[in-house]
Scaffold this motif. Structure first.
Motif, PDB file in Angstrom:
ATOM      1  N   ASP A 189      28.482  10.238  -0.726  1.00 42.75           N
ATOM      2  CA  ASP A 189      29.598   9.485  -1.289  1.00 42.75           C
ATOM      3  C   ASP A 189      29.137   8.360  -2.219  1.00 42.75           C
ATOM      4  OD1 ASP A 189      28.468   7.903   0.622  1.00 42.75           O
ATOM      5  OD2 ASP A 189      30.329   7.467   1.695  1.00 42.75           O
ATOM      6  N   GLY A 190      27.840   8.278  -2.473  1.00 43.67           N
ATOM      7  CA  GLY A 190      27.303   7.270  -3.375  1.00 43.67           C
ATOM      8  C   GLY A 190      26.824   6.007  -2.682  1.00 43.67           C
ATOM      9  N   ASN A 191      27.176   5.836  -1.435  1.00 44.96           N
ATOM     10  CA  ASN A 191      26.717   4.669  -0.675  1.00 44.96           C
ATOM     11  C   ASN A 191      25.276   4.868  -0.233  1.00 44.96           C
ATOM     12  OD1 ASN A 191      29.196   3.344  -0.822  1.00 44.96           O
ATOM     13  ND2 ASN A 191      29.979   4.412   0.969  1.00 44.96           N
ATOM     14  N   PRO A 192      24.519   3.769  -0.094  1.00 45.62           N
ATOM     15  CA  PRO A 192      23.136   3.899   0.354  1.00 45.62           C
ATOM     16  C   PRO A 192      23.062   4.415   1.791  1.00 45.62           C
ATOM     17  CG  PRO A 192      23.711   1.595   0.015  1.00 45.62           C
ATOM     18  CD  PRO A 192      24.881   2.404  -0.394  1.00 45.62           C
ATOM     19  N   LEU A 193      22.045   5.231   2.053  1.00 49.27           N
ATOM     20  CA  LEU A 193      21.853   5.842   3.359  1.00 49.27           C
ATOM     21  C   LEU A 193      20.433   5.549   3.823  1.00 49.27           C
ATOM     22  CD1 LEU A 193      23.111   7.837   5.444  1.00 49.27           C
ATOM     23  CD2 LEU A 193      22.099   9.667   4.101  1.00 49.27           C
ATOM     24  N   ASN A 194      20.283   5.004   5.020  1.00 54.44           N
ATOM     25  CA  ASN A 194      18.959   4.714   5.581  1.00 54.44           C
ATOM     26  C   ASN A 194      18.428   5.965   6.285  1.00 54.44           C
ATOM     27  OD1 ASN A 194      19.032   2.039   4.758  1.00 54.44           O
ATOM     28  ND2 ASN A 194      19.974   1.361   6.650  1.00 54.44           N
ATOM     29  N   VAL A 195      17.210   6.395   5.901  1.00 57.81           N
ATOM     30  CA  VAL A 195      16.594   7.575   6.483  1.00 57.81           C
ATOM     31  C   VAL A 195      15.196   7.204   6.953  1.00 57.81           C
ATOM     32  CG1 VAL A 195      15.862   9.955   6.062  1.00 57.81           C
ATOM     33  CG2 VAL A 195      17.888   9.078   4.924  1.00 57.81           C
ATOM     34  N   SER A 196      14.880   7.530   8.202  1.00 58.63           N
ATOM     35  CA  SER A 196      13.544   7.264   8.742  1.00 58.63           C
ATOM     36  C   SER A 196      12.541   8.239   8.136  1.00 58.63           C
ATOM     37  CB  SER A 196      13.545   7.424  10.255  1.00 58.63           C
ATOM     38  OG  SER A 196      14.426   6.510  10.844  1.00 58.63           O
ATOM     39  N   SER A 197      11.285   7.795   7.998  1.00 58.94           N
ATOM     40  CA  SER A 197      10.243   8.671   7.470  1.00 58.94           C
ATOM     41  C   SER A 197       8.921   8.375   8.180  1.00 58.94           C
ATOM     42  CB  SER A 197      10.082   8.507   5.959  1.00 58.94           C
ATOM     43  OG  SER A 197       9.589   7.237   5.645  1.00 58.94           O
ATOM     44  N   ILE A 198       8.002   9.348   8.102  1.00 61.93           N
ATOM     45  CA  ILE A 198       6.698   9.215   8.739  1.00 61.93           C
ATOM     46  C   ILE A 198       5.627   9.763   7.818  1.00 61.93           C
ATOM     47  CG2 ILE A 198       6.821  11.422   9.955  1.00 61.93           C
ATOM     48  CD1 ILE A 198       5.465   9.984  12.366  1.00 61.93           C
ATOM     49  N   LYS A 199       4.431   9.154   7.873  1.00 60.10           N
ATOM     50  CA  LYS A 199       3.248   9.633   7.171  1.00 60.10           C
ATOM     51  C   LYS A 199       2.111   9.707   8.196  1.00 60.10           C
ATOM     52  CE  LYS A 199       3.556   6.586   3.534  1.00 60.10           C
ATOM     53  NZ  LYS A 199       2.981   5.875   2.399  1.00 60.10           N
ATOM     54  N   ILE A 200       1.476  10.874   8.285  1.00 59.47           N
ATOM     55  CA  ILE A 200       0.367  11.054   9.210  1.00 59.47           C
ATOM     56  C   ILE A 200      -0.835  11.533   8.411  1.00 59.47           C
ATOM     57  CG2 ILE A 200      -0.454  12.236  11.286  1.00 59.47           C
ATOM     58  CD1 ILE A 200       2.534  12.772  11.944  1.00 59.47           C
ATOM     59  N   SER A 201      -1.937  10.800   8.460  1.00 61.48           N
ATOM     60  CA  SER A 201      -3.158  11.185   7.747  1.00 61.48           C
ATOM     61  C   SER A 201      -4.013  12.069   8.633  1.00 61.48           C
ATOM     62  CB  SER A 201      -3.961   9.942   7.350  1.00 61.48           C
ATOM     63  OG  SER A 201      -3.235   9.166   6.460  1.00 61.48           O
ATOM     64  N   LEU A 202      -4.497  13.178   8.076  1.00 61.04           N
ATOM     65  CA  LEU A 202      -5.432  14.052   8.748  1.00 61.04           C
ATOM     66  C   LEU A 202      -6.737  14.022   7.947  1.00 61.04           C
ATOM     67  CD1 LEU A 202      -3.141  17.105   9.538  1.00 61.04           C
ATOM     68  CD2 LEU A 202      -3.770  15.229  11.051  1.00 61.04           C
ATOM     69  N   ILE A 203      -7.868  13.816   8.643  1.00 64.10           N
ATOM     70  CA  ILE A 203      -9.150  13.585   7.987  1.00 64.10           C
ATOM     71  C   ILE A 203     -10.196  14.517   8.557  1.00 64.10           C
ATOM     72  CG2 ILE A 203     -10.941  11.862   7.507  1.00 64.10           C
ATOM     73  CD1 ILE A 203      -8.664   9.765   8.227  1.00 64.10           C
ATOM     74  N   ARG A 204     -11.022  15.086   7.668  1.00 65.87           N
ATOM     75  CA  ARG A 204     -12.218  15.836   8.104  1.00 65.87           C
ATOM     76  C   ARG A 204     -13.407  14.931   7.926  1.00 65.87           C
ATOM     77  NH1 ARG A 204     -13.578  21.625   6.098  1.00 65.87           N
ATOM     78  NH2 ARG A 204     -15.040  21.465   7.802  1.00 65.87           N
ATOM     79  N   PRO A 205     -13.992  14.431   9.024  1.00 60.96           N
ATOM     80  CA  PRO A 205     -15.136  13.513   8.895  1.00 60.96           C
ATOM     81  C   PRO A 205     -16.379  14.211   8.384  1.00 60.96           C
ATOM     82  CG  PRO A 205     -14.475  13.789  11.203  1.00 60.96           C
ATOM     83  CD  PRO A 205     -13.586  14.625  10.375  1.00 60.96           C
TER      84      PRO A 205
END
Length: 90
Positions: free
Chosen positions: A74-90
């Motif tokens: 409807d054009g109004n702002p919407l709050n959405v949760s998000s996640i970032k997960i780092s995967l590493i090869r040592p």
């Protein structure tokens, strides 16, 4: 699904993402799993399964959570949760 070394999680099955992540980790040495909203639990599963299947070759790095403000239907702002997960090869 990928943008550089970032894998965006959506509606595909979990194992589809896991099987894509493993060769990318070998190629790039690391990647970031990102998801928003209802896909967050799937992103966590993808990261955990990838680490488990790697038998010690991949570890989890930083995990970041935040709220993104997106335009709603409807054009109004919407709050959405998000996640970032780092995967590493040592």
């Amino acid at each position: 699904m990928f943008e550089g070394n970032v894998m965006f999680i959506g509606k595909k099955p979990i194992m589809s993402y896991v099987l894509t992540a493993i060769p990318k980790l070998e190629e790039l040495g690391g990647l970031t799993v990102r998801a928003r909203g209802m896909s967050i639990s799937k992103a966590v599963d993808v990261a955990l399964i990838t680490v488990d299947r790697s038998k010690g070759e991949v570890r989890m790095g930083e995990i970041g959570i935040n709220t993104e403000v997106l335009p709603g239907a409807d054009g109004n702002p919407l709050n959405v949760s998000s996640i970032k997960i780092s995967l590493i090869r040592p």
